[in-house]
Write a protein that holds these residues in place. Structure first.
Motif, mmCIF file in Angstrom:
data_model
loop_
_atom_site.group_PDB
_atom_site.id
_atom_site.type_symbol
_atom_site.label_atom_id
_atom_site.label_comp_id
_atom_site.label_asym_id
_atom_site.label_seq_id
_atom_site.Cartn_x
_atom_site.Cartn_y
_atom_site.Cartn_z
ATOM 1 N N GLY A 103 -30.731 -101.610 -14.144
ATOM 2 C CA GLY A 103 -31.391 -101.080 -15.329
ATOM 3 C C GLY A 103 -32.493 -101.984 -15.830
ATOM 4 O O GLY A 103 -33.564 -101.522 -16.231
ATOM 5 N N SER A 104 -32.257 -103.287 -15.799
ATOM 6 C CA SER A 104 -33.296 -104.205 -16.258
ATOM 7 C C SER A 104 -34.465 -104.244 -15.276
ATOM 8 O O SER A 104 -35.620 -104.423 -15.688
ATOM 9 N N ILE A 105 -34.214 -104.058 -13.987
ATOM 10 C CA ILE A 105 -35.313 -103.988 -13.020
ATOM 11 C C ILE A 105 -36.170 -102.758 -13.293
ATOM 12 O O ILE A 105 -37.408 -102.832 -13.315
ATOM 13 N N ILE A 106 -35.534 -101.624 -13.534
ATOM 14 C CA ILE A 106 -36.270 -100.390 -13.824
ATOM 15 C C ILE A 106 -37.016 -100.517 -15.149
ATOM 16 O O ILE A 106 -38.172 -100.116 -15.267
ATOM 17 N N LEU A 107 -36.363 -101.092 -16.158
ATOM 18 C CA LEU A 107 -37.006 -101.278 -17.460
ATOM 19 C C LEU A 107 -38.198 -102.223 -17.363
ATOM 20 O O LEU A 107 -39.256 -101.955 -17.937
ATOM 21 N N THR A 108 -38.044 -103.314 -16.630
ATOM 22 C CA THR A 108 -39.141 -104.259 -16.480
ATOM 23 C C THR A 108 -40.320 -103.617 -15.756
ATOM 24 O O THR A 108 -41.475 -103.776 -16.169
ATOM 25 N N GLY A 109 -40.038 -102.880 -14.698
ATOM 26 C CA GLY A 109 -41.107 -102.181 -13.988
ATOM 27 C C GLY A 109 -41.796 -101.158 -14.860
ATOM 28 O O GLY A 109 -43.024 -101.023 -14.848
ATOM 29 N N SER A 110 -40.994 -100.452 -15.643
ATOM 30 C CA SER A 110 -41.571 -99.456 -16.541
ATOM 31 C C SER A 110 -42.408 -100.116 -17.627
ATOM 32 O O SER A 110 -43.472 -99.615 -17.987
ATOM 33 N N ALA A 111 -41.951 -101.235 -18.143
ATOM 34 C CA ALA A 111 -42.703 -101.918 -19.191
ATOM 35 C C ALA A 111 -43.962 -102.588 -18.641
ATOM 36 O O ALA A 111 -45.030 -102.498 -19.237
ATOM 37 N N VAL A 112 -43.835 -103.221 -17.474
ATOM 38 C CA VAL A 112 -44.977 -103.941 -16.911
ATOM 39 C C VAL A 112 -46.054 -102.979 -16.432
ATOM 40 O O VAL A 112 -47.248 -103.224 -16.608
ATOM 41 N N LEU A 113 -45.653 -101.867 -15.833
ATOM 42 C CA LEU A 113 -46.636 -100.914 -15.325
ATOM 43 C C LEU A 113 -46.950 -99.808 -16.330
ATOM 44 O O LEU A 113 -48.074 -99.323 -16.381
ATOM 45 N N GLY A 114 -45.965 -99.402 -17.122
ATOM 46 C CA GLY A 114 -46.148 -98.259 -18.011
ATOM 47 C C GLY A 114 -46.939 -98.559 -19.268
ATOM 48 O O GLY A 114 -47.761 -97.751 -19.691
ATOM 49 N N ILE A 115 -46.699 -99.685 -19.876
ATOM 50 C CA ILE A 115 -47.384 -100.001 -21.130
ATOM 51 C C ILE A 115 -48.887 -100.215 -20.916
ATOM 52 O O ILE A 115 -49.694 -99.622 -21.636
ATOM 53 N N PRO A 116 -49.308 -101.006 -19.914
ATOM 54 C CA PRO A 116 -50.767 -101.093 -19.695
ATOM 55 C C PRO A 116 -51.381 -99.761 -19.264
ATOM 56 O O PRO A 116 -52.490 -99.422 -19.690
ATOM 57 N N ALA A 117 -50.646 -98.994 -18.455
ATOM 58 C CA ALA A 117 -51.167 -97.686 -18.054
ATOM 59 C C ALA A 117 -51.283 -96.762 -19.258
ATOM 60 O O ALA A 117 -52.256 -96.008 -19.384
ATOM 61 N N GLY A 118 -50.313 -96.822 -20.164
ATOM 62 C CA GLY A 118 -50.383 -96.014 -21.377
ATOM 63 C C GLY A 118 -51.548 -96.399 -22.262
ATOM 64 O O GLY A 118 -52.250 -95.545 -22.799
ATOM 65 N N LEU A 119 -51.773 -97.701 -22.415
ATOM 66 C CA LEU A 119 -52.894 -98.155 -23.237
ATOM 67 C C LEU A 119 -54.241 -97.782 -22.623
ATOM 68 O O LEU A 119 -55.162 -97.369 -23.332
ATOM 69 N N LEU A 120 -54.352 -97.904 -21.298
ATOM 70 C CA LEU A 120 -55.597 -97.504 -20.635
ATOM 71 C C LEU A 120 -55.823 -95.997 -20.733
ATOM 72 O O LEU A 120 -56.956 -95.541 -20.924
ATOM 73 N N THR A 121 -54.755 -95.238 -20.632
ATOM 74 C CA THR A 121 -54.885 -93.784 -20.733
ATOM 75 C C THR A 121 -55.292 -93.375 -22.140
ATOM 76 O O THR A 121 -56.131 -92.478 -22.310
ATOM 77 N N ILE A 122 -54.723 -94.009 -23.135
ATOM 78 C CA ILE A 122 -55.111 -93.720 -24.516
ATOM 79 C C ILE A 122 -56.572 -94.096 -24.746
ATOM 80 O O ILE A 122 -57.330 -93.353 -25.394
ATOM 81 N N ALA A 123 -56.987 -95.241 -24.203
ATOM 82 C CA ALA A 123 -58.393 -95.650 -24.358
ATOM 83 C C ALA A 123 -59.343 -94.659 -23.685
ATOM 84 O O ALA A 123 -60.389 -94.314 -24.243
ATOM 85 N N ALA A 124 -58.965 -94.176 -22.509
ATOM 86 C CA ALA A 124 -59.803 -93.175 -21.829
ATOM 87 C C ALA A 124 -59.844 -91.879 -22.629
ATOM 88 O O ALA A 124 -60.895 -91.224 -22.724
ATOM 89 N N GLY A 125 -58.710 -91.492 -23.211
ATOM 90 C CA GLY A 125 -58.683 -90.283 -24.033
ATOM 91 C C GLY A 125 -59.530 -90.400 -25.270
ATOM 92 O O GLY A 125 -60.257 -89.473 -25.633
ATOM 93 N N VAL A 126 -59.472 -91.547 -25.935
ATOM 94 C CA VAL A 126 -60.305 -91.761 -27.127
ATOM 95 C C VAL A 126 -61.777 -91.741 -26.750
ATOM 96 O O VAL A 126 -62.608 -91.176 -27.466
ATOM 97 N N PHE A 127 -62.112 -92.316 -25.598
ATOM 98 C CA PHE A 127 -63.493 -92.301 -25.137
ATOM 99 C C PHE A 127 -63.975 -90.869 -24.897
ATOM 100 O O PHE A 127 -65.093 -90.505 -25.266
ATOM 101 N N LEU A 128 -63.123 -90.036 -24.299
ATOM 102 C CA LEU A 128 -63.516 -88.653 -24.039
ATOM 103 C C LEU A 128 -63.627 -87.833 -25.320
ATOM 104 O O LEU A 128 -64.487 -86.973 -25.438
ATOM 105 N N VAL A 129 -62.745 -88.102 -26.278
ATOM 106 C CA VAL A 129 -62.786 -87.344 -27.531
ATOM 107 C C VAL A 129 -64.007 -87.739 -28.355
ATOM 108 O O VAL A 129 -64.671 -86.873 -28.942
ATOM 109 N N LYS A 130 -64.331 -89.012 -28.412
ATOM 110 C CA LYS A 130 -65.453 -89.475 -29.225
ATOM 111 C C LYS A 130 -66.809 -89.204 -28.584
ATOM 112 O O LYS A 130 -67.809 -89.195 -29.271
ATOM 113 N N ARG A 131 -66.839 -89.004 -27.277
ATOM 114 C CA ARG A 131 -68.100 -88.799 -26.558
ATOM 115 C C ARG A 131 -68.701 -87.440 -26.887
ATOM 116 O O ARG A 131 -68.009 -86.456 -26.997
ATOM 117 N N ARG A 132 -69.968 -87.370 -27.016
ATOM 118 C CA ARG A 132 -70.648 -86.117 -27.361
ATOM 119 C C ARG A 132 -71.051 -85.369 -26.139
ATOM 120 O O ARG A 132 -71.543 -85.692 -25.206
#
Length: 132
Positions: A103-132
């Protein structure tokens, strides 16, 4: 019936968001004591019947296809940020040594890969929404 590219994009994006919600809800119900009552298929059907049409209608009201994709990226990024939370509850449910290890291996993988991927995805979404 006039089906535009924007409508198809809204349908596909709302389906992707609905399936992400289904995954998080199924993981959240795994640690509940009445797990046999809450069937994953019931969550799936309720999501398809209730959540999918609401998301589709909301996304279809947006004026541009880029805004639909932007809000979808923001939603998927938020789902990636929330995903490690149910995994913590599942790990704490079974305190065996093997359960904690895997469980800790899965959690660590999810946190290490998922959190940066989530932040990058949110940043890309904000860029697309704000872009004219």
């Amino acid at each position: 019936m006039n089906i535009t590219r924007k409508t198809i994009t809204a349908i596909a994006c709302s389906f992707a968001l609905s399936m992400g919600i289904v995954i998080i809800l199924v993981l959240l119900t795994m640690f509940l004591p009445f797990q046999q009552i809450v069937d994953p298929y019931i969550i799936f059907l309720l999501s398809i019947i209730v959540v999918f049409p609401l998301l589709c209608a909301r996304l279809n009201r947006l004026d541009a296809q880029k805004k639909i994709l932007g809000w979808t990226f923001i939603g998927l990024g938020a789902q990636l940020l929330v995903l490690p939370l149910p995994l913590v509850f599942i790990i704490l449910k079974s305190p065996s040594t093997a359960g904690l290890l895997f469980g800790s291996i899965i959690l660590t993988g999810s946190a290490v890969l998922g959190i940066p991927a989530g932040l990058l995805t949110i940043a890309a979404g904000v860029f697309l929404v704000k872009r004219r």
